[in-house]
Design a protein around this motif. Structure first.
Motif, PDB file in Angstrom:
ATOM      1  N   SER A 170      23.903  41.416 -35.219  1.00 19.09           N
ATOM      2  CA  SER A 170      24.599  42.174 -34.168  1.00 19.09           C
ATOM      3  C   SER A 170      25.908  41.513 -33.734  1.00 19.09           C
ATOM      4  N   GLU A 171      26.287  40.417 -34.391  1.00 16.88           N
ATOM      5  CA  GLU A 171      27.425  39.614 -33.923  1.00 16.88           C
ATOM      6  C   GLU A 171      28.732  40.410 -33.855  1.00 16.88           C
ATOM      7  N   GLU A 172      29.044  41.157 -34.891  1.00 18.53           N
ATOM      8  CA  GLU A 172      30.306  41.895 -34.929  1.00 18.53           C
ATOM      9  C   GLU A 172      30.335  42.999 -33.875  1.00 18.53           C
ATOM     10  N   LEU A 173      29.223  43.678 -33.708  1.00 15.14           N
ATOM     11  CA  LEU A 173      29.121  44.731 -32.697  1.00 15.14           C
ATOM     12  C   LEU A 173      29.352  44.153 -31.308  1.00 15.14           C
ATOM     13  N   HIS A 181      15.187  55.239 -11.104  1.00 17.65           N
ATOM     14  CA  HIS A 181      15.795  55.480 -12.416  1.00 17.65           C
ATOM     15  C   HIS A 181      14.968  54.823 -13.518  1.00 17.65           C
ATOM     16  N   TYR A 182      14.873  55.530 -14.646  1.00 18.80           N
ATOM     17  CA  TYR A 182      14.314  54.944 -15.863  1.00 18.80           C
ATOM     18  C   TYR A 182      15.370  55.027 -16.958  1.00 18.80           C
ATOM     19  N   PHE A 183      15.631  53.896 -17.597  1.00 16.80           N
ATOM     20  CA  PHE A 183      16.483  53.838 -18.783  1.00 16.80           C
ATOM     21  C   PHE A 183      15.601  53.381 -19.940  1.00 16.80           C
ATOM     22  N   GLU A 184      15.301  54.311 -20.859  1.00 22.30           N
ATOM     23  CA  GLU A 184      14.392  54.031 -21.970  1.00 22.30           C
ATOM     24  C   GLU A 184      15.210  53.715 -23.223  1.00 22.30           C
ATOM     25  N   LEU A 185      15.227  52.433 -23.590  1.00 23.55           N
ATOM     26  CA  LEU A 185      16.100  51.988 -24.676  1.00 23.55           C
ATOM     27  C   LEU A 185      15.667  52.517 -26.045  1.00 23.55           C
ATOM     28  N   LYS A 186      14.394  52.821 -26.225  1.00 18.01           N
ATOM     29  CA  LYS A 186      13.934  53.367 -27.508  1.00 18.01           C
ATOM     30  C   LYS A 186      14.572  54.732 -27.773  1.00 18.01           C
ATOM     31  N   LYS A 187      14.886  55.452 -26.704  1.00 21.06           N
ATOM     32  CA  LYS A 187      15.503  56.773 -26.837  1.00 21.06           C
ATOM     33  C   LYS A 187      17.022  56.707 -26.911  1.00 21.06           C
ATOM     34  N   PHE A 188      17.578  55.558 -26.524  1.00 16.74           N
ATOM     35  CA  PHE A 188      19.034  55.481 -26.377  1.00 16.74           C
ATOM     36  C   PHE A 188      19.740  55.301 -27.717  1.00 16.74           C
ATOM     37  N   THR A 189      20.701  56.175 -27.969  1.00 18.73           N
ATOM     38  CA  THR A 189      21.649  56.034 -29.076  1.00 18.73           C
ATOM     39  C   THR A 189      23.005  56.453 -28.542  1.00 18.73           C
ATOM     40  N   ALA A 190      23.990  55.591 -28.655  1.00 17.80           N
ATOM     41  CA  ALA A 190      25.327  55.917 -28.155  1.00 17.80           C
ATOM     42  C   ALA A 190      25.840  57.170 -28.851  1.00 17.80           C
ATOM     43  N   GLN A 191      26.427  58.068 -28.074  1.00 22.94           N
ATOM     44  CA  GLN A 191      26.896  59.348 -28.606  1.00 22.94           C
ATOM     45  C   GLN A 191      28.304  59.269 -29.197  1.00 22.94           C
ATOM     46  N   SER A 192      28.970  58.155 -28.995  1.00 27.50           N
ATOM     47  CA  SER A 192      30.341  58.015 -29.494  1.00 27.50           C
ATOM     48  C   SER A 192      30.493  56.670 -30.190  1.00 27.50           C
ATOM     49  N   LEU A 214      19.723  34.530 -27.084  1.00 29.64           N
ATOM     50  CA  LEU A 214      18.460  35.069 -26.594  1.00 29.64           C
ATOM     51  C   LEU A 214      18.666  36.528 -26.190  1.00 29.64           C
ATOM     52  N   SER A 215      17.612  37.297 -26.252  1.00 26.01           N
ATOM     53  CA  SER A 215      17.713  38.700 -25.862  1.00 26.01           C
ATOM     54  C   SER A 215      17.714  38.834 -24.345  1.00 26.01           C
ATOM     55  N   PRO A 216      18.627  39.638 -23.786  1.00 28.96           N
ATOM     56  CA  PRO A 216      18.614  39.887 -22.331  1.00 28.96           C
ATOM     57  C   PRO A 216      17.416  40.710 -21.897  1.00 28.96           C
ATOM     58  N   LEU A 217      16.621  41.209 -22.845  1.00 36.47           N
ATOM     59  CA  LEU A 217      15.405  41.940 -22.499  1.00 36.47           C
ATOM     60  C   LEU A 217      14.248  41.004 -22.162  1.00 36.47           C
ATOM     61  N   ILE A 218      14.399  39.700 -22.433  1.00 40.92           N
ATOM     62  CA  ILE A 218      13.421  38.726 -21.959  1.00 40.92           C
ATOM     63  C   ILE A 218      13.658  38.560 -20.472  1.00 40.92           C
ATOM     64  N   ASP A 219      12.638  38.767 -19.660  1.00 37.70           N
ATOM     65  CA  ASP A 219      12.844  38.849 -18.210  1.00 37.70           C
ATOM     66  C   ASP A 219      13.520  37.607 -17.628  1.00 37.70           C
ATOM     67  N   GLU A 237      26.972  53.309 -21.674  1.00 37.49           N
ATOM     68  CA  GLU A 237      26.567  53.189 -23.071  1.00 37.49           C
ATOM     69  C   GLU A 237      26.865  51.791 -23.614  1.00 37.49           C
ATOM     70  N   LYS A 238      27.996  51.244 -23.190  1.00 41.00           N
ATOM     71  CA  LYS A 238      28.349  49.894 -23.638  1.00 41.00           C
ATOM     72  C   LYS A 238      27.351  48.861 -23.112  1.00 41.00           C
ATOM     73  N   TRP A 239      26.978  48.992 -21.846  1.00 47.19           N
ATOM     74  CA  TRP A 239      26.018  48.054 -21.272  1.00 47.19           C
ATOM     75  C   TRP A 239      24.651  48.184 -21.933  1.00 47.19           C
ATOM     76  N   LEU A 240      24.202  49.409 -22.158  1.00 45.95           N
ATOM     77  CA  LEU A 240      22.889  49.598 -22.770  1.00 45.95           C
ATOM     78  C   LEU A 240      22.885  49.143 -24.225  1.00 45.95           C
ATOM     79  N   THR A 241      24.011  49.304 -24.911  1.00 39.87           N
ATOM     80  CA  THR A 241      24.125  48.780 -26.277  1.00 39.87           C
ATOM     81  C   THR A 241      24.014  47.264 -26.265  1.00 39.87           C
ATOM     82  N   PHE A 242      24.678  46.631 -25.304  1.00 36.59           N
ATOM     83  CA  PHE A 242      24.578  45.173 -25.147  1.00 36.59           C
ATOM     84  C   PHE A 242      23.128  44.768 -24.889  1.00 36.59           C
TER      85      PHE A 242
END
Length: 329
Positions: A196-199, A162-173, A10-15, A182-187
């Motif tokens: 997404s399994e391998e990632l 704080h606002y973390f907007e995932l639509k704007k987020f792209t890991a820089q490395s 399940l997606s962790p974005l589901i409240d 970055e690792k947490w937001l990617t998760f």
């Protein structure tokens, strides 16, 4: 964790899933929440959060069947600071003011009637959003406090939003060079998505807390009752969004119809073209200059057909192709 379980995360974005993951009264959930908060807030060494007390811990029974409940997480740190964390996938209820209200409510709760204002504790609101709300910048993380207008010094440090907007987020490395945040937001952004399994495996191999989060998420996803409740909440959310979009569409449709009728009453094709350009822009955003020029060149019949077909068209390019065909371009 088995491969079969990974495919059905399940997606962790589901409240409901978010709260079940980070707000359980068990050691693993506390460990990952503390690391999650330290990463998001950029806390290091002596400033790090080392202990939390859940002020509204996860209780599945409390939220079962209540599709409208707000599943935020409230904690108190070892220094008495309050933190509210919420995940949202839809822009509703004037979110900027809502965030400020949440902060004010939480801040007021840090003082008892017999205490002085000096006992008020710093309160932090963290919003993790799967939509854009801060249009003034392209940065995915913005932070707000109370500053003096000209010199920029803090009035007090007690307010932090704080606002973390995932639509704007792209890991820089690449994965190996990512910061903890970055690792947490990617998760948060990728977990639960097909392919997404391998990632996620790679993320888990690089950070113990993320491996723990994956383990808990797998258990949540395998809990059929919780899974069905998460699906029910998501369905209720999508139904509400659909009703809003339908109302907006009908309102736009009515406006286009009335606008075209007004243009016909005036007998001015130019006026009808301008009205139609305005209405099409409301649906698709800014329009290519070429499309606007062709719409102004079109005759009454062609404009009427565009007005009738606008809700069947998926993009401005569809209108452009139609106009070029009709005008012989």
């Amino acid at each position: 964790m088995t491969a079969g379980r990974e495919k059905h995360l399940l997606s962790p974005l589901i409240d409901l899933v978010f709260k079940a993951l980070f707000a359980r009264e068990e050691p693993r959930s506390r460990i990952i929440l503390i690391d999650f908060l330290n990463s998001l807030l950029g806390l290091h060494k002596d400033n790090k959060i080392t202990a939390i007390t859940h002020l509204n811990p996860f209780s599945y029974k409390e939220f079962r069947g209540d599709k409208g409940s707000i599943l935020d997480i409230k904690v108190m740190t070892q220094t008495g600071e309050r933190i509210n964390i919420e995940v949202q996938v839809n822009d509703v209820d004037n979110f900027r003011k809502r965030s400020l209200y949440y902060w004010a409510k939480m801040y007021s709760e840090t003082i008892a009637e017999s205490e002085t204002y000096a006992t008020l504790k710093k309160s932090i609101v963290i919003n993790i959003l799967d939509f854009d709300i801060i249009h003034e910048t392209d940065r995915y993380h913005t932070q707000y406090s109370i500053l003096e207008k000209d010199d920029g010094f803090l009035l007090v440090e007690d307010l932090e939003i704080h606002y973390f907007e995932l639509k704007k987020f792209t890991a820089q490395s690449r994965l190996g060079g990512m910061e903890s945040v970055e690792k947490w937001l990617t998760f948060m952004k990728e977990a639960g998505k097909p392919g997404s399994e391998e990632l996620l495996k790679e993320l888990a191999s690089q950070k113990e807390e993320l491996a723990m989060a994956m383990e808990i998420l797998g258990e949540i996803s395998a809990d059929e009752k919780l899974r069905q409740e998460a699906y029910a909440r998501e369905k209720a959310r999508l139904d509400a969004v659909s009703r809003i979009k339908y109302a907006e569409l009908k309102g736009m449709e009515k406006g286009i119809k009335e606008g075209i009728e007004k243009g016909m009453e005036k007998g001015k094709v130019e006026g009808k073209a301008e009205l139609l350009i305005k209405m099409v822009s409301r649906r698709f955003g800014s329009l290519p200059e070429e499309l606007q020029v062709l719409m102004k060149r079109a005759d009454d019949k062609v404009l009427d057909l565009i007005g009738e077909k606008i809700f069947d068209l998926q993009a401005p390019d569809d209108i452009l192709k139609y106009l070029k065909k009709e005008l012989g371009n």
